[in-house]
Design a protein around this motif. Structure first.
Motif, PDB file in Angstrom:
ATOM      1  N   GLU A 109       0.728  -1.045  -0.032  1.00  0.00           N
ATOM      2  CA  GLU A 109       0.027  -0.113  -0.029  1.00  0.00           C
ATOM      3  C   GLU A 109       0.692   1.340  -0.092  1.00  0.00           C
ATOM      4  O   GLU A 109       0.398   2.267  -0.496  1.00  0.00           O
ATOM      5  N   ARG A 143      -0.906   2.439  -3.209  1.00  0.00           N
ATOM      6  CA  ARG A 143      -1.586   3.737  -3.091  1.00  0.00           C
ATOM      7  C   ARG A 143      -0.893   4.951  -2.737  1.00  0.00           C
ATOM      8  O   ARG A 143      -1.402   5.928  -2.670  1.00  0.00           O
ATOM      9  N   HIS A 144       0.271   4.855  -2.182  1.00  0.00           N
ATOM     10  CA  HIS A 144       1.068   5.992  -1.562  1.00  0.00           C
ATOM     11  C   HIS A 144       2.439   5.988  -1.683  1.00  0.00           C
ATOM     12  O   HIS A 144       3.129   4.811  -1.388  1.00  0.00           O
ATOM     13  N   MET A 194      -1.599   8.095  -7.541  1.00  0.00           N
ATOM     14  CA  MET A 194      -1.239   7.639  -6.249  1.00  0.00           C
ATOM     15  C   MET A 194      -1.087   8.656  -5.013  1.00  0.00           C
ATOM     16  O   MET A 194      -0.966  10.009  -5.538  1.00  0.00           O
ATOM     17  N   GLN A 195      -1.280   8.487  -3.810  1.00  0.00           N
ATOM     18  CA  GLN A 195      -1.120   9.566  -2.992  1.00  0.00           C
ATOM     19  C   GLN A 195       0.360   9.825  -2.872  1.00  0.00           C
ATOM     20  O   GLN A 195       1.165   8.799  -3.020  1.00  0.00           O
TER      21      GLN A 195
END
Length: 288
Positions: A70, A100-101, A134-135
């Motif tokens: 993640e 995600r990040h 993505m973050q």
């Protein structure tokens, strides 16, 4: 090898100085992570139970290594002519793997028009991460205190076109502490950009004076013109991009753009960053 329960956090750069510090800090706190390394055999034993091999420029290997992850700490790659291309490949692979990040170690003032030429690559990498969906969190490092002593030649002279410009130098260990703090709660730092600096802005004359006082070895700063700087470095036979980076290290300081002091290290870690004098007295100087 991997554990049965896969971690959600991955670290790159774990065999290097900064990434290694972050890895040791998280391991000491029992934070599980996957180590992604170009050469896993260089990873200290027992530092990570989950280790995957991948190079930034190998999209397939990176995508496979980041499956199920993640958040990833993306420690900027080693300086090279194709570093930006490698960074973009890594980011694309991370996005494709479902990351995600991205927490990325960038550079103060990263931008297309940065005086320090390598900061331009950092600016382009930041833009690519922003565009990925993505973050992100950007840790923009100042120049490291760790490399200041090696800047002085065997004759004890630091040479470069920096004039009276000042730089808020930062200890690599303070950047590592900050990165570890972010990675313990990544969501709280999504969309944030932190300038990583020490507590004071020093000229290179100040740097030379402090080294002299602490080490008992006479060191001084000699200002150069840009022409003199290129001439004095020509003997190394380095490629143009590398010489440009060397010289622009000093012109970036001389421009005044490196002088702003940030409180980000203390805000992130609840401890103040090391001064240059304290760093010299308490830390070993990196020769990387």
């Amino acid at each position: 090898m991997s554990t049965l329960s896969s971690p959600s956090l991955a670290l790159t750069g774990v065999t290097g100085a900064l990434g290694g510090m972050v890895a040791r800090s998280l391991a000491a706190d029992g934070v599980p992570f996957r180590a992604v390394a170009r050469t896993p055999s260089k990873l200290p034993g027992r530092l990570a139970a989950d280790v995957r091999q991948a190079e930034f420029g190998d999209r397939g290997a990176v995508e496979a290594a980041l499956q199920g992850i993640e958040t990833v700490l993306m420690v900027s790659g080693s300086e090279s002519a194709d570093r930006l291309e490698q960074h973009r490949t890594f980011v694309d692979a991370a996005a494709a793997a479902g990351v995600r990040h991205v927490v990325y170690t960038s550079f103060v003032g990263a931008a297309a028009d940065a005086v320090f030429t390598l900061a331009r690559d950092h600016g382009a990498t930041e833009e690519h991460i922003r565009a990925s969906g993505m973050q992100w969190t950007f840790l923009r490092d100042s120049f490291y205190m760790d490399v200041m002593e090696p800047f002085a030649g065997e004759d004890g002279v630091i040479r470069g076109p920096a004039g009276d410009g000042r730089c808020a130098l930062v200890a690599r260990s303070d950047v590592a502490r900050s990165a570890a703090a972010v990675l313990r709660d990544p969501a709280a730092h999504a969309g944030a950009t932190y300038d990583m600096t020490g507590p004071e802005a020093l000229s290179l004359t100040d740097v030379a004076r402090i080294i002299t006082e602490v080490r008992g070895r006479e060191v001084r700063f000699q200002d150069e013109t840009i022409e003199e700087a290129y001439a004095s470095r020509a003997v190394y036979g380095a490629p143009d991009w590398q010489v440009d980076a060397w010289v622009s290290t000093y012109t970036a300081i001389g421009s005044g753009g490196m002088a702003t002091v940030s409180d980000a290290v203390e805000r992130l870690t609840s401890e103040p960053p090391l001064s240059f004098e304290a760093f010299l007295r308490t830390a070993s100087t990196s020769r990387l």
